[in-house]
Design a protein around this motif. Structure first.
Motif, PDB file in Angstrom:
ATOM      1  N   ARG A  24      54.589  28.633   7.283  1.00  0.00           N
ATOM      2  CA  ARG A  24      54.719  28.973   5.871  1.00  0.00           C
ATOM      3  C   ARG A  24      55.546  27.927   5.128  1.00  0.00           C
ATOM      4  N   TRP A  25      56.596  27.396   5.750  1.00  0.00           N
ATOM      5  CA  TRP A  25      57.352  26.322   5.103  1.00  0.00           C
ATOM      6  C   TRP A  25      56.458  25.113   4.869  1.00  0.00           C
ATOM      7  N   LEU A  52      54.581  28.140  -9.493  1.00  0.00           N
ATOM      8  CA  LEU A  52      55.857  27.955  -8.801  1.00  0.00           C
ATOM      9  C   LEU A  52      56.518  29.282  -8.475  1.00  0.00           C
ATOM     10  N   ALA A  53      56.297  30.302  -9.324  1.00  0.00           N
ATOM     11  CA  ALA A  53      56.848  31.627  -9.028  1.00  0.00           C
ATOM     12  C   ALA A  53      56.200  32.221  -7.779  1.00  0.00           C
ATOM     13  N   ALA A  54      54.885  32.054  -7.644  1.00  0.00           N
ATOM     14  CA  ALA A  54      54.194  32.554  -6.450  1.00  0.00           C
ATOM     15  C   ALA A  54      54.684  31.825  -5.203  1.00  0.00           C
ATOM     16  N   ILE A  55      54.886  30.523  -5.317  1.00  0.00           N
ATOM     17  CA  ILE A  55      55.390  29.748  -4.187  1.00  0.00           C
ATOM     18  C   ILE A  55      56.822  30.150  -3.854  1.00  0.00           C
ATOM     19  N   ALA A  56      57.631  30.390  -4.883  1.00  0.00           N
ATOM     20  CA  ALA A  56      59.012  30.813  -4.667  1.00  0.00           C
ATOM     21  C   ALA A  56      59.079  32.167  -3.964  1.00  0.00           C
ATOM     22  N   LEU A  57      58.132  33.056  -4.260  1.00  0.00           N
ATOM     23  CA  LEU A  57      58.088  34.350  -3.583  1.00  0.00           C
ATOM     24  C   LEU A  57      57.857  34.163  -2.089  1.00  0.00           C
ATOM     25  N   SER A  58      56.971  33.241  -1.745  1.00  0.00           N
ATOM     26  CA  SER A  58      56.721  32.946  -0.340  1.00  0.00           C
ATOM     27  C   SER A  58      57.960  32.349   0.323  1.00  0.00           C
ATOM     28  N   ALA A  59      58.646  31.448  -0.386  1.00  0.00           N
ATOM     29  CA  ALA A  59      59.875  30.868   0.147  1.00  0.00           C
ATOM     30  C   ALA A  59      60.955  31.932   0.318  1.00  0.00           C
ATOM     31  N   ALA A  64      64.407  35.452   3.745  1.00  0.00           N
ATOM     32  CA  ALA A  64      64.778  36.804   4.157  1.00  0.00           C
ATOM     33  C   ALA A  64      64.517  37.021   5.650  1.00  0.00           C
ATOM     34  N   LEU A  65      63.374  36.546   6.142  1.00  0.00           N
ATOM     35  CA  LEU A  65      63.074  36.668   7.571  1.00  0.00           C
ATOM     36  C   LEU A  65      64.069  35.893   8.412  1.00  0.00           C
ATOM     37  N   ARG A  66      64.439  34.720   7.912  1.00  0.00           N
ATOM     38  CA  ARG A  66      65.384  33.877   8.667  1.00  0.00           C
ATOM     39  C   ARG A  66      66.765  34.523   8.746  1.00  0.00           C
ATOM     40  N   LEU A  67      67.195  35.185   7.688  1.00  0.00           N
ATOM     41  CA  LEU A  67      68.523  35.778   7.673  1.00  0.00           C
ATOM     42  C   LEU A  67      68.584  37.093   8.444  1.00  0.00           C
ATOM     43  N   ARG A  68      67.475  37.809   8.504  1.00  0.00           N
ATOM     44  CA  ARG A  68      67.515  39.167   9.054  1.00  0.00           C
ATOM     45  C   ARG A  68      67.094  39.252  10.519  1.00  0.00           C
ATOM     46  N   TRP A  82      50.503  41.687   8.989  1.00  0.00           N
ATOM     47  CA  TRP A  82      50.990  41.890   7.620  1.00  0.00           C
ATOM     48  C   TRP A  82      51.507  40.585   7.016  1.00  0.00           C
ATOM     49  N   LEU A  83      52.210  39.788   7.815  1.00  0.00           N
ATOM     50  CA  LEU A  83      52.716  38.509   7.309  1.00  0.00           C
ATOM     51  C   LEU A  83      51.570  37.548   6.995  1.00  0.00           C
ATOM     52  N   LEU A  84      50.538  37.548   7.836  1.00  0.00           N
ATOM     53  CA  LEU A  84      49.378  36.695   7.568  1.00  0.00           C
ATOM     54  C   LEU A  84      48.616  37.190   6.338  1.00  0.00           C
ATOM     55  N   ALA A  85      48.562  38.508   6.154  1.00  0.00           N
ATOM     56  CA  ALA A  85      47.914  39.049   4.959  1.00  0.00           C
ATOM     57  C   ALA A  85      48.668  38.622   3.699  1.00  0.00           C
ATOM     58  N   PHE A  86      49.981  38.566   3.786  1.00  0.00           N
ATOM     59  CA  PHE A  86      50.766  38.073   2.646  1.00  0.00           C
ATOM     60  C   PHE A  86      50.394  36.623   2.327  1.00  0.00           C
ATOM     61  N   ASP A  87      50.224  35.802   3.361  1.00  0.00           N
ATOM     62  CA  ASP A  87      49.855  34.403   3.139  1.00  0.00           C
ATOM     63  C   ASP A  87      48.493  34.301   2.446  1.00  0.00           C
ATOM     64  N   ILE A  88      47.548  35.147   2.849  1.00  0.00           N
ATOM     65  CA  ILE A  88      46.236  35.144   2.197  1.00  0.00           C
ATOM     66  C   ILE A  88      46.370  35.552   0.738  1.00  0.00           C
ATOM     67  N   ALA A  89      47.160  36.594   0.483  1.00  0.00           N
ATOM     68  CA  ALA A  89      47.330  37.075  -0.893  1.00  0.00           C
ATOM     69  C   ALA A  89      48.010  36.019  -1.758  1.00  0.00           C
ATOM     70  N   GLU A  90      49.029  35.351  -1.215  1.00  0.00           N
ATOM     71  CA  GLU A  90      49.728  34.320  -1.981  1.00  0.00           C
ATOM     72  C   GLU A  90      48.801  33.156  -2.314  1.00  0.00           C
ATOM     73  N   LEU A  91      47.962  32.763  -1.357  1.00  0.00           N
ATOM     74  CA  LEU A  91      46.991  31.706  -1.610  1.00  0.00           C
ATOM     75  C   LEU A  91      45.977  32.159  -2.666  1.00  0.00           C
ATOM     76  N   ALA A  92      45.554  33.417  -2.603  1.00  0.00           N
ATOM     77  CA  ALA A  92      44.600  33.931  -3.592  1.00  0.00           C
ATOM     78  C   ALA A  92      45.188  33.887  -5.002  1.00  0.00           C
ATOM     79  N   VAL A  93      46.468  34.206  -5.139  1.00  0.00           N
ATOM     80  CA  VAL A  93      47.115  34.146  -6.447  1.00  0.00           C
ATOM     81  C   VAL A  93      47.134  32.706  -6.969  1.00  0.00           C
ATOM     82  N   LEU A  94      47.482  31.765  -6.103  1.00  0.00           N
ATOM     83  CA  LEU A  94      47.498  30.359  -6.524  1.00  0.00           C
ATOM     84  C   LEU A  94      46.104  29.881  -6.925  1.00  0.00           C
ATOM     85  N   LEU A  95      45.101  30.278  -6.170  1.00  0.00           N
ATOM     86  CA  LEU A  95      43.738  29.882  -6.519  1.00  0.00           C
ATOM     87  C   LEU A  95      43.282  30.558  -7.813  1.00  0.00           C
TER      88      LEU A  95
END
Length: 207
Positions: A24-25, A52-59, A64-68, A82-95
């Protein structure tokens, strides 16, 4: 320490959290660079702050995952899905913000599905593949204009866009099945070698 779940019953049917975070990074860096180059370098109009807001949400999710959680732990298949589904959704928003399937980066829908095919049970790959196809289908009809020269706008015919949609559908299906089959054969070979080594060790012990 909190846990996202360890896969005790199927140790090979899981994926490390660190793997998903690192990938994801990599996607975040690529997406940010592309958006900034198109907006500032090529001077094409696009909703840059929304992108950039959509990308910032992914970051933010990665932070959060790294800290917890422990990044070295292995996730249960449903958590990884679920994490992979988030990646698909984030890419869909950017597209959606940058031209839908007219955007040449639409084929990145294959990434999460391919990772699922190599690391998760088939049912999760089917669900993620279906979700990616659903997102691609919506993007055929609903999206912002493709960032392009305003003096010479790019107009792609509808039949071409249906061809792009069909190619993404076929690629998700074919590559997903192929990746799963190759990975499954590798697992079976590894299990057979482990069983053979165990038999040989027992025979040597008896001798």
């Amino acid at each position: 320490m909190p846990s996202l779940g360890l896969a005790d019953h199927h140790p090979r049917r899981n994926v490390r959290l660190d793997t998903l975070v690192r990938l994801r990074w990599l996607a975040i860096i690529g997406q940010s660079t592309t958006v900034l180059v198109v907006y500032s370098g090529l001077d094409f109009p696009l909703p840059v702050w929304a992108c950039l807001a959509a990308i910032a949400l992914s970051a933010g999710l990665n932070v959060a995952l790294r800290l917890r959680f422990h990044l070295t732990q292995r996730l249960e298949p449903d958590r990884a899905a679920w994490l992979l589904a988030f990646d698909i959704a984030e890419l869909a928003v950017l597209l959606f913000l940058t031209g839908g399937l007219q955007n040449p980066f639409a084929f990145l829908f294959l990434g999460p599905v391919l990772l699922s095919a190599t690391a998760l049970p088939p049912r999760f790959t089917l669900l993620l593949g279906g979700f990616a196809v659903a997102c691609a289908t919506v993007l055929v009809f609903v999206h912002y204009p493709l960032p392009w020269d305003s003096d010479d706008p790019l107009q792609l015919p509808a039949i071409y866009m249906m061809g792009v949609w069909l190619s993404i559908l076929l690629a998700i299906g074919f590559i997903g099945v192929y990746a799963w089959q190759i990975t499954e054969e590798s697992r079976q070979l590894a299990d057979a070698l482990a069983a053979t080594e165990l038999v040989l060790a027992r025979e040597q012990h008896l001798s």
